[in-house]
Each structure stands twice: as structure tokens, then as C-alpha cells.
Design an enzyme around this catalytic site. Structure first.
Site, short mmCIF file in Angstrom:
data_model
loop_
_atom_site.label_atom_id
_atom_site.label_comp_id
_atom_site.label_asym_id
_atom_site.label_seq_id
_atom_site.Cartn_x
_atom_site.Cartn_y
_atom_site.Cartn_z
N HIS A 143 0.86 -1.01 0.19
CA HIS A 143 -0.04 0.03 -0.01
C HIS A 143 0.77 1.29 0.05
O HIS A 143 2.20 1.11 0.65
CB HIS A 143 -0.71 0.02 1.26
CG HIS A 143 -1.84 1.09 1.41
ND1 HIS A 143 -1.61 2.13 1.71
CD2 HIS A 143 -3.28 0.87 1.22
CE1 HIS A 143 -2.84 2.97 1.91
NE2 HIS A 143 -3.89 2.04 1.58
N ASP A 220 2.58 -4.88 7.62
CA ASP A 220 1.52 -4.00 7.82
C ASP A 220 0.14 -5.00 7.65
O ASP A 220 -0.12 -5.97 6.86
CB ASP A 220 1.51 -3.06 6.45
CG ASP A 220 0.00 -2.53 5.90
OD1 ASP A 220 -0.69 -2.87 6.65
OD2 ASP A 220 -0.08 -1.92 5.01
N GLN A 223 -5.10 -5.45 6.48
CA GLN A 223 -5.76 -6.33 5.97
C GLN A 223 -6.03 -7.50 6.43
O GLN A 223 -6.70 -8.40 6.31
CB GLN A 223 -5.86 -6.45 4.57
CG GLN A 223 -5.98 -5.04 3.80
CD GLN A 223 -7.33 -4.51 3.95
OE1 GLN A 223 -8.27 -5.18 4.28
NE2 GLN A 223 -7.28 -3.09 3.49
N LYS A 246 -11.06 -0.50 10.06
CA LYS A 246 -11.22 -1.79 9.16
C LYS A 246 -11.50 -3.15 10.00
O LYS A 246 -11.64 -4.17 9.43
CB LYS A 246 -9.90 -2.29 8.62
CG LYS A 246 -9.49 -0.96 7.53
CD LYS A 246 -8.13 -1.16 6.94
CE LYS A 246 -7.55 -0.03 6.05
NZ LYS A 246 -8.21 0.39 4.79
N CYS A 384 -4.68 2.62 -3.58
CA CYS A 384 -3.57 2.98 -3.17
C CYS A 384 -2.32 1.80 -3.29
O CYS A 384 -1.57 1.83 -2.48
CB CYS A 384 -3.69 3.19 -1.46
SG CYS A 384 -5.02 4.63 -1.15
C1 PLP Z 1 -2.56 -2.92 3.45
C2 PLP Z 1 -3.16 -1.55 4.07
N1 PLP Z 1 -2.10 -0.57 4.53
C3 PLP Z 1 -2.48 0.34 5.08
C4 PLP Z 1 -3.61 1.00 4.87
C5 PLP Z 1 -3.64 2.46 5.49
O1 PLP Z 1 -4.71 2.49 6.31
P1 PLP Z 1 -5.34 3.89 7.16
O2 PLP Z 1 -5.82 4.50 6.12
O3 PLP Z 1 -6.11 3.46 8.06
O4 PLP Z 1 -4.00 4.50 7.77
C6 PLP Z 1 -4.67 0.34 4.16
C7 PLP Z 1 -6.13 1.08 4.00
O5 PLP Z 1 -6.25 1.38 3.10
C8 PLP Z 1 -4.49 -0.79 3.68
O6 PLP Z 1 -5.34 -1.68 3.29
#
Ligand code: PLP
Lengths: 426, 162
Positions: A143, A220, A223, A246, A384
Site C-alpha cells: 500500500h 502491515d 488487511q 477496518k 492506493c
Molecule cells: C494494506 C493497507 N495498508 C495500509 C492502509 C492504510 O490504512 P489507514 O488509511 O487506516 O492508515 C490500508 C487501508 O487503506 C491498507 O489496506
């Protein structure tokens, strides 16, 4: 599935499978007020859970109770409310500690989300310990939130970013990863589950390989935490990041788990109140972890709400959640892969509840707008994860992402919606 | 609220399927690129201006149906017209898409372009429809025939950053 559930979806075919029944999905759905909404005159079919999942009534109630009976600033007052709020906030930290099986509660840091958690590691670890020529390994699947902070560090320090490639299924091969290691490798950042494709990555093996070379690893888990049982001690990761929203919790809150040994040697990310022991204009002594990384007044209500969300998920059971979501994914995959002109993007052997697809001749944004007219909420775009889109030479995909409260009937609604899109553009 | 289904009318689907003036110009005097990072829409617009007259116009790119149909109908509409006429249409189209102009009420010159009136009820799609028009505006103001001026385009940033 009950008759009522079936009747939600016009045209649901009789052979729609019934889930194996570990979860009473209809009863669970009753906990989610938002799922009763109608959109465009149709029952909402919410399949955008990877972006943000919905909040059950017990979590909403917890937020209300905090705000009506317990609110005050934490760690500051000797009065009743401040002590009550502090206790609830710290209790929530311990709930999350148990949720991910961290050894100690001080290894759990409240952040504003996954993004801030990664930035904290970049500032606290990367800026302190990495120097020009050092290398950070990331993967094509990442991401943007686990790419851009490291690029900022690259521009500041002259570090190098090396990227693990992926195959046509959206998996990366462990030997490609291993080949990237050399004597300058200092850090690895890898996502547990891909938000764009659903790939579940072999993070445990990757961590073991990195540790054998003395390289720490950030996972990370944005998900993964909502869908799988996460055990940070079993993974042995140095850092694990995820987001509350999430996970059926509030926005504005997330977690960075870090091993105490790492957190203790890192520098603070933000300066301010709560993260200090003593301040004079000559010298400031930093507080112990986790407070060293929690400067200023945190989102107290959101942190407590996240604790309630974790309680809710654990009461259902992460294994039961994973089983039901897997059945949804299998059914959706079978249905969609049989449709002419529809291509599933991301066909890894190990996948979590994400179905990304493209429809020949139709841009994903048009797919999303037309599905919305059937009440079906999906995400369209690059998620993203532009490097993933570049890898597949597509600008974007449509993505259905499932949660434990979704039903097989809702998969049917998605499939009917896709058919309608093809008819409009036919 | 207009039925959003009405947005995918046959005219729009037809221009999406068979875009008019799709391609490049050998004699382009002005070009610009338009980009909408939100959905990945990307178009390149080429103009052949003689004095104030739009002698030739062509576009290329990858985009959703709304953007592509908007670009196709725009090129068909402004070809052979003057720059002033096109600038008026740019403003009117933008006002229609953002809801500032009710095409049923006020005076305008949009003609068939009113099929796009429905986007104003779909905030995430407004930019898709407007992108070609912003790109046309940028092309008028480009000083050379290369597309590298896109970064200086005053209309480019608001689209890209939104
Ligand atoms: C795999 C992953 N990492 C990071 C993020 C970023 O999360 P947040 O926007 O809650 O900081 C997301 C969410 O969009 C994600 O799906």
C-alpha cells in the site's frame, strides 16, 4: 440462510450455497444498524470492507457510554473521571495486547491508523538507525502507506529501496525475496494481506529469513487483523501495524505493535505532553514506552471503542470469521470467474476476502457507479497500490471485499450487478 | 434528483464505444494533458489553432466512459468554432456539472451536451466529465506544441489534487 435473507436479493438462484453455519450471520447482521439502509431504493449490499468495515451496536454503545459517563483527559487528573477514562483507555490497550498476543501491554502503541504507525517506525527507527547506502526491502504489493514514508527517508538519507516482484497470480516468490538481501540490508517492510488483490503473504518465513541476517521486519497488518488470527509472538515480527476502522472500530485510531527492545532504542516520533518525564529548556527526559510514542491527548473514545470492537470479534471467534469469509470468497470466485469478459485480478493460492476484477471494455469507475445503482458498494480505482496496477498493466480494478456479516445472497447481488453492467455496455 | 441511470444514455455509450476525433494531429499548435489520479483517467488533447479558429482537434487516452464520451462530444462540438465560443462552452459545461447552471432554466449553448447534466448528482464522477474541458482550457493556454506545459496549467492542479 433464512428465507428472509434469500428474499433480500431478487433473482437469487436456488443453488446459492448455505454457509457452514459456524456464524449465525443473520443474527450478526442485526447488530449492525447501517446494514438496514436502502441505497438507490435497494437494500445496501456493502462489499467495501477492505476500505472500512461497519460498526456493530455494542461498539457504538461503548462510545456513547464513554462520552456520556466517563470522558475526561487521561494520565493527568486525580479526579474520578480522569481515573475512569485512564483505566478504560489502558484496559483497551490490554485487550489489543491479547488480540494480537503481544507479550506485554507496553508493546501496544495507539496511533491514528496504519499510516501513522508506519510513519512512526520510519521516523523512530529509520531516521535514527539508517544511513546512506543502507537498503530497505519492500514488495510490489505494498500500500502507498508502506512505500511513501520510505521514499521520504530515501530522499533525506540516501537509502536504497529494493522491491520484491510478484508473479501473474499476485504472489511473490520467497526466493526472489531472499535474493534481495545483501550486507547493506537493514530493514524489511511487508504487508500481511494485500488490500488490492487479497494475497496472503508468507510473512512468517520472510521474518525468519530476515532475522537470520539480523534484519528487523515491519508487517502491515491492516488487511490481516480483521480476518485472520494474528499472533505477533508466533510471527516474531518486530513491528505490526493495523487500523481500527477496518476492524469494526472507529476511525482515527490504529495500532503499532513493536517489540519492547526495538521501541526502547527508537527515538520519539512526535514531541509534546505525555511523552515526557521531565522538561526543562536545557533537557527533556522521555517517558517510558508506550507513552514515549503517544504525545498529546490521544483519541480516547476511539481507543476505547477499538477495545470494544476487539471484544466483539473475539466473541465471534477469528477462526469462525475466517471460515465464513473464505466460503464467501470461494463462492464469489466461482461465480465471477465463470462470467465471460470478467477477469479476476489476483489469483494467489492463499487469499483473504478480496475479489478484484475487471470487465472487458468497461472502466472500473463506470462499474462502480452502475453497481451503486443496484445498492452494491464496491471500491474502484488503484486501491492506493499503483505499483500493483502497473504490474498488471491496468489503470484500476473494481474490488469487492467481504466481512463476516456478508451473505451468499449478497454475492448473488454482486454477480447480478456485474451482469447488468455488461448489459448496459453490451 | 435525476435518475443516475439516465447518465449512461445511449449517446454517451455510443461516444464511448466510437469516440470521435480520437487520435493525434500532425499539425498540432497546442497540446495539453489532463490527469485525474482519483480514477486514473488520462487524456491528451491536441489543437490546431489558426488565429482564433479551431481548425483541428483530437484526443487520446485511457479513461472511463463518462470522460471519454465527454471528450468525444466536446471535440465534435468545438471543431470549426472559435476559441471564444469554446471558452464559453467550457464555463457552461463546468457550471452544469457542478450544479451552478440548471440547464432546464438558464440560457446556455450546451445543446446535446446536456446529457451530462446528471453527473452533478454523482460528486465522484463530476471530475470525470469535466476533465476534457479543463484540458481544453489548458491547451489554449499552452505556449508550445509539447505537453510538458501541463504542470503549469492553472486548471490542472485543482483537478489533480481533489
Ligand atoms: C494494506 C493497507 N495498508 C495500509 C492502509 C492504510 O490504512 P489507514 O488509511 O487506516 O492508515 C490500508 C487501508 O487503506 C491498507 O489496506
Amino acid at each position: 440462510m433464512t428465507a428472509q435473507a434469500r428474499s433480500r436479493i431478487p433473482g437469487a438462484v436456488p443453488e446459492t450455497p448455505v454457509s457452514s453455519g459456524k456464524l449465525n450471520v443473520e443474527r450478526i447482521r442485526a447488530d449492525f444498524p447501517i446494514l438496514k439502509l436502502n441505497v438507490a431504493g435497494r437494500p445496501l449490499v456493502y462489499l467495501d470492507n477492505a476500505a472500512s468495515s461497519q460498526m456493530p451496536q455494542p461498539v457504538i454503545d461503548r462510545l456513547v457510554r464513554y462520552q456520556t459517563e466517563q470522558h475526561a483527559n487521561i494520565h493527568r487528573g486525580v479526579h474520578y473521571l480522569s481515573e475512569t477514562a485512564t483505566a478504560a483507555y489502558e484496559e483497551s490497550r490490554r485487550k489489543i495486547q491479547h488480540f494480537i498476543n503481544a507479550r506485554e501491554d507496553r508493546e501496544v502503541i495507539f496511533t491514528s491508523g496504519t499510516t501513522e504507525a508506519v510513519n512512526l517506525v520510519m521516523h523512530g527507527f529509520g531516521r535514527k538507525f539508517l544511513t546512506a547506502g543502507d537498503e530497505v526491502i519492500l514488495t510490489t504489493l505494498e500500500h502507498h502507506s508502506n512505500i511513501v514514508p520510505w521514499q521520504m527517508l530515501r530522499d533525506e538519507k540516501g537509502i536504497k529501496i529494493r522491491v520484491v516482484p510478484i508473479n501473474d497470480a499476485g504472489e511473490f516468490l520467497i526466493d526472489e525475496y531472499e535474493k534481495l538481501f545483501n550486507e547493506r540490508t537493514r530493514f524489511v517492510g511487508v504487508m500481511h494481506v494485500s488490500n488490492a488483490l487479497g494475497t496472503v503473504n508468507p510473512v512468517k518465513a520472510m521474518i525468519a529469513y530476515a532475522h537470520a541476517r539480523g534484519v528487523p521486519v515491519l508487517v502491515d497488518g491492516a488487511q490481516a487483523a480483521p480476518h485472520l488470527k494474528v499472533d505477533v509472538q508466533d510471527l516474531d515480527c518486530d513491528f505490526y501495524a493495523f487500523s481500527g476502522h477496518k476492524l469494526c472500530g472507529p476511525t482515527g485510531i490504529g495500532i503499532l505493535y513493536g517489540k519492547a527492545v526495538q521501541l526502547e532504542r527508537m527515538q520519539p516520533f512526535k514531541g509534546g505532553g505525555d511523552m515526557i518525564l521531565s522538561v526543562s529548556f536545557e533537557k527533556t527526559a522521555y517517558n517510558a514506552i508506550p507513552y514515549k510514542f503517544e504525545a498529546g491527548t490521544p483519541p480516547i473514545a476511539a481507543a476505547i471503542g477499538l477495545g470494544a470492537a476487539v471484544d466483539y470479534l473475539l466473541a465471534l471467534g477469528m477462526d469462525a470469521i475466517a471460515t465464513h469469509e473464505h466460503e464467501l470468497l470461494e463462492y464469489a470466485t466461482a461465480q465471477v470467474s465463470g462470467m465471460p469478459g470478467v477477469r479476476i485480478v489476483g489469483t494467489a493460492r492463499h487469499k483473504s476476502a478480496v475479489l478484484s476484477f475487471t470487465i472487458a471494455g468497461v472502466h472500473p469507475h463506470d462499474v462502480g457507479t452502475l453497481l451503486n445503482q443496484d445498492g452494491v458498494a464496491v471500491r474502484t480505482g488503484h486501491h492506493c497500490a499503483q505499483p500493483v496496477m502497473q504490474r498488471f498493466s491496468i489503470p484500476a480494478t473494481s474490488r469487492a471485499s467481504f466481512a463476516f456479516y456478508n451473505t451468499m445472497g449478497e454475492v448473488d447481488a454482486l454477480v447480478a450487478g456485474i451482469r447488468n453492467v455488461q448489459k448496459v455496455f453490451g | 434528483m435525476a435518475d443516475p441511470k439516465a447518465l449512461y444514455q445511449e449517446v454517451i455509450l455510443d461516444h464511448n464505444r466510437k469516440p470521435r476525433n480520437f487520435g493525434t494531429l500532425s499539425q498540432a499548435s497546442h497540446t495539453a494533458e489532463g490527469h485525474n489520479p482519483l480514477c486514473g483517467d488520462h487524456i491528451t488533447l491536441a489543437l490546431e489553432l489558426r488565429g482564433d479558429a479551431i481548425e483541428g482537434i483530437a484526443f487520446q487516452g485511457e479513461s472511463c466512459a463518462i470522460c471519454k464520451a465527454s471528450a468525444s462530444m466536446m471535440t465534435a462540438m468545438v471543431k470549426g468554432k472559435t476559441r471564444q465560443t469554446a471558452e464559453t462552452l467550457i464555463k457552461e459545461f463546468r457550471d452544469m456539472a457542478t450544479g451552478a447552471l440548471d440547464v432546464g432554466q438558464g440560457d446556455h449553448h450546451l445543446g446535446r451536451l446536456t446529457v451530462f447534466a446528471g453527473v452533478r448528482d454523482l460528486p465522484t464522477r463530476v471530475k470525470c466529465a469535466i476533465l476534457p474541458w479543463h484540458t481544453l482550457h489548458a491547451a489554449f493556454n499552452s505556449v508550445s506544441s509539447t505537453s510538458t506545459e501541463a504542470g503549469d496549467d492553472p486548471m490542472h492542479a485543482p483537478i489533480g489534487d481533489a
